[in-house]
Design an enzyme around this catalytic site. Structure first.
Site, mmCIF file in Angstrom:
data_model
loop_
_atom_site.group_PDB
_atom_site.id
_atom_site.type_symbol
_atom_site.label_atom_id
_atom_site.label_comp_id
_atom_site.label_asym_id
_atom_site.label_seq_id
_atom_site.Cartn_x
_atom_site.Cartn_y
_atom_site.Cartn_z
ATOM 1 N N ARG A 178 0.837 -1.200 0.000
ATOM 2 C CA ARG A 178 0.000 0.000 0.000
ATOM 3 C C ARG A 178 0.874 1.252 0.000
ATOM 4 O O ARG A 178 0.587 2.218 -0.713
ATOM 5 C CB ARG A 178 -0.944 -0.015 1.198
ATOM 6 N N CYS A 234 -1.465 6.155 8.859
ATOM 7 C CA CYS A 234 -1.740 4.858 8.233
ATOM 8 C C CYS A 234 -2.815 5.098 7.198
ATOM 9 O O CYS A 234 -2.779 6.095 6.479
ATOM 10 C CB CYS A 234 -2.150 3.828 9.287
#
Length: 278
Positions: A178, A234
């Site tokens: 990611r 995050c």
């Protein structure tokens, strides 16, 4: 450890009136499952706090997928659970500490200093034979008085400044794929905030949800100066919290959470993106 307590420590204090336990179990792909598991059984005396209903606000244009809850609502819920500034709070989950760390961070941001994360997952607690129950606790309410700590929170403007001027070290806590923009299973845009370094949050956790030692955490972040200003993010401000806790364990003091995280950053069309494609 400064922010973590052992299962034995908690087991010896289950009946103390000045200790409150918060069950934070939550499954992102099945939002109702955590509560169902809590109703089935939980640590004796634990109250359930739902990630999306109690530890987050509803999603809006900005703020990410798990915006911070309103101070008024969360303090009311804490008071109803018998929590004020004199009570020691221990949060746990079955997700390697991610949800419990979000609860820990939120209470620290609200000015509560006696809050800890339980070392080890709920599954380990049960397997060791520590007490569980299906009884929902009732306690006299207390009045929780928040004292917001801005030094725990980074705003989107703080992150913009870090990108523009290098005013803080940006840490991306997500999986490598990611971060690199190779895949993005949740958010609409792949990649990372320009200049951010990759530090996967699970690298601070061992099998069973047990936290690595202070020395091991310090080794993880050894490339970053102890006095450096740090902003951690995050996808939505949840799994960054274990990294915030790990940094605090390792002796870093100037550590802030970008609560909106990647899902907030990409909600601004003019924000630069690194390592990913739209």
């Amino acid at each position: 450890m400064k922010h973590i307590v052992s299962q034995t420590w908690l087991a010896e204090r289950l009946n103390k009136e000045d200790v409150r336990i918060i069950d934070c179990r939550f499954h992102l792909n099945d939002p109702k499952r955590g509560l169902a598991e809590y109703i089935e059984d939980h640590i004796h005396g634990a109250f359930y706090f739902d990630l999306e209903k109690d530890l987050s606000a509803p999603v809006s244009e900005h703020g990410g997928r798990h915006p911070l809850p309103s101070v008024e609502e969360v303090t009311e819920k804490l008071g109803a659970a018998g929590i004020d500034e004199t009570v020691t709070v221990v949060a746990y989950d079955d997700q390697d500490g991610a949800m419990a760390a979000r609860c820990w961070w939120l209470l620290r941001y609200l000015g509560h200093e006696r809050v800890y994360v339980l070392d080890g997952n709920y599954t380990q607690w049960k397997e060791k034979g520590f007490p569980v129950t299906d009884k929902i606790p009732t306690v006299p309410p207390r009045s929780f008085r928040p004292r917001l700590q801005p030094s725990w929170l980074a705003t989107v403007d703080d992150v913009r400044r870090a990108v523009r001027e290098g005013s803080a070290v940006l840490i991306d806590s997500r999986e490598w794929k990611r971060y690199a923009g190779i895949e993005e299973p949740i958010d609409l845009v792949a990649g990372h905030i320009p200049g951010a370094v990759h530090m996967f949050w699970k690298d601070g956790i061992m099998t069973g949800g047990y936290w690595k030692s202070q020395e091991q955490q310090a080794q993880r972040f050894a490339s970053i100066r102890k006095d450096a200003p740090i902003i951690v993010y995050c996808g939505s401000g949840v799994t960054a919290c274990p990294n915030v806790l790990a940094l605090k364990e390792a002796g870093y003091t100037n550590v802030r959470l970008y609560a909106g995280s990647w899902s907030d950053w990409i909600s601004y069309p003019d924000h630069p993106i690194a390592g990913g494609e739209k």
